[in-house]
Design an enzyme around this catalytic site. Structure first.
Site, PDB file in Angstrom:
ATOM      1  N   SER A  76       2.375  74.479 -19.679  1.00 54.40           N
ATOM      2  CA  SER A  76       2.439  75.214 -18.408  1.00 54.40           C
ATOM      3  C   SER A  76       1.284  74.866 -17.472  1.00 54.40           C
ATOM      4  CB  SER A  76       2.466  76.724 -18.667  1.00 54.40           C
ATOM      5  OG  SER A  76       3.682  77.076 -19.283  1.00 54.40           O
ATOM      6  N   THR A 122       0.011  79.254 -15.468  1.00 59.19           N
ATOM      7  CA  THR A 122       0.870  79.102 -14.273  1.00 59.19           C
ATOM      8  C   THR A 122       0.192  79.629 -13.005  1.00 59.19           C
ATOM      9  OG1 THR A 122       2.757  79.323 -15.754  1.00 59.19           O
ATOM     10  CG2 THR A 122       3.211  79.413 -13.394  1.00 59.19           C
ATOM     11  N   ASP A 126       9.053  82.399 -21.524  1.00 59.66           N
ATOM     12  CA  ASP A 126       8.464  81.370 -22.390  1.00 59.66           C
ATOM     13  C   ASP A 126       8.052  81.933 -23.749  1.00 59.66           C
ATOM     14  OD1 ASP A 126       7.096  78.741 -22.867  1.00 59.66           O
ATOM     15  OD2 ASP A 126       5.310  80.008 -22.810  1.00 59.66           O
ATOM     16  N   ASP A 180       8.807  75.748 -15.075  1.00 57.08           N
ATOM     17  CA  ASP A 180       7.826  74.682 -15.296  1.00 57.08           C
ATOM     18  C   ASP A 180       8.279  73.738 -16.408  1.00 57.08           C
ATOM     19  OD1 ASP A 180       7.557  76.742 -17.120  1.00 57.08           O
ATOM     20  OD2 ASP A 180       5.371  76.858 -16.998  1.00 57.08           O
ATOM     21  N   HIS A 214       7.933  73.834 -26.441  1.00 58.62           N
ATOM     22  CA  HIS A 214       8.660  73.456 -25.235  1.00 58.62           C
ATOM     23  C   HIS A 214       9.553  72.272 -25.527  1.00 58.62           C
ATOM     24  CE1 HIS A 214       4.942  75.078 -22.854  1.00 58.62           C
ATOM     25  NE2 HIS A 214       5.535  75.994 -23.587  1.00 58.62           N
TER      26      HIS A 214
HETATM   27 MG    MG Z   1       3.206  80.762 -17.375  1.00 61.33          MG
HETATM   28 ZN    ZN Z   2       5.029  77.991 -23.577  1.00 64.69          ZN
END
Ligand code: MG
Ligand code: ZN
Length: 352
Positions: free
Chosen positions: A73, A126, A245, A287, A314
């Site tokens: 991220s 982020t 996430d 993202d 991810h």
């Molecule tokens: Mg984030």
């Molecule tokens: Zn993550």
């Protein structure tokens, strides 16, 4: 006479067109880790519908980082905010640590109001990518300090401890107040602030997950827009559904649904504002994807699906991009995650 009118129209027409297509405000919404399957899981669980369906301009973003097929991220946020691919873990810089101004910082320099509303610690990767420039996302206390180096108007999220319980013993909340910020420690206090600058640090650490967080994200978003919209020059607001996430890292589909529906509710509020306001470009993207999620089986009428995850981390697949409002057609097709910044600079007619 007729000739004159046609001449006049041919001169004015491009201006009329460009006037229609240039937004004054941008609301940039990031669903952290939100792939297509996460959105569809929310849609199925919600009776086959989401606010997402109001978007008519849809594209795909390539999320790879400078040093990895699969971004984190930090690099993902930096690509979106600063327009450069960097190494995983880095915040707001090139791979060789050169700071690159973010779209939020450039909007601020151009006298637009700016804001950040997130469902996590505001120093997390982020939001940090939009205001901070650090070699590592782990430097939360340094990232908190970077909030004092910017002129961001509205910040709402968690992470109070990085501002007041620090190794350097500084109390950044007091320093924010000295710098003219209204400080709010709860959603109720946030809602009372209608103008000026606002630092809303609602939790000591991260915001709680859904449903414990309640309507923190949609209500903070409305409060932020209320303040930012006071500026006739316009505003740039970044909103993050931060915990999609985390639910995906845990491979918990039920929790992904709760977090996606929270972001969807927020998106609905933003689109309601944008529809009325008519000068606001709304973009939603991720993202990166998290969990390698797919939904092999399900039942639409029963609002059920089975979830299959291919990783606890991810994945490198494309993520969707949704755009609404003036300029939205610039965010269709396939795009690099680094392309948002320059498109927005152009659309908002900012000096770089
Ligand atoms: Mg984030
Ligand atoms: Zn993550």
């Amino acid at each position: 006479m007729l000739k004159n009118r046609i001449f006049l129209l041919s001169i004015l027409f491009p201006f009329l067109l460009s006037a229609q297509k240039s937004p004054k405000n941008v609301v940039f919404i990031i669903g952290d880790g939100m792939g297509l399957a996460h959105i569809y899981a929310g849609m199925v669980a919600n009776g086959n519908h989401l606010q997402f369906e109001r978007f008519k301009n849809i594209g795909f973003s390539k999320t790879y980082s400078a040093n990895n097929f699969t971004t984190d991220s930090g690099a993902g946020g930096t690509a979106i905010a600063c327009g450069v691919k960097t190494n995983n873990g880095m915040i707001g810089t090139t791979p060789d640590s050169v700071a690159v101004p973010s779209i939020l910082e450039i909007a601020d320099k151009n006298m637009l109001s700016t804001g950040i509303v997130v469902a996590c610690d505001v120093t997390h990767a982020t939001p940090a990518s939009f205001i901070s420039h650090q070699p590592s996302r782990k430097m939360n206390e340094d990232i908190a300090l970077d909030f004092l180096k910017t002129d961001v108007d509205v910040v709402i999220g968690g992470g109070r401890k990085n501002f007041e319980n620090r190794e350097d013993k500084r109390n950044l909340i007091n320093e924010l107040k000295t710098n003219g910020y209204n400080y709010a420690a709860s959603l109720e206090e946030v809602k009372k602030i209608k103008s000026g600058k606002l630092a809303g640090l609602l939790y000591d650490g991260h915001n709680p997950p859904m449903p414990e967080r309640g309507d923190m994200l949609p209500e903070s978003t409305l409060a932020a827009i209320d303040i930012l919209d006071n500026n006739k020059k316009g505003f740039f607001l970044m909103i993050e559904g931060s915990q999609i996430d985390w639910a995906a890292h845990d491979n918990k589909a039920d929790q992904i649904v709760k977090e996606v529906l929270d972001l969807d509710k927020t998106i609905g509020k933003v689109l309601d504002f944008a529809e009325k306001n008519k000068n606001t470009l709304v973009i939603v993207t991720a993202d990166h994807e998290t969990g390698g999620l797919t939904l092999p089986k399900g039942n639409i009428s029963k609002k059920e699906f089975s979830a299959s995850f291919s990783t606890k981390d991810h994945s490198g697949v494309l993520v969707p991009v949704f755009a609404f409002g003036p300029g939205a057609e610039n965010f269709t097709g396939f795009m690099e995650n680094t392309s948002f910044k320059n498109k927005l600079i152009k659309l908002l007619k900012l000096k770089n």
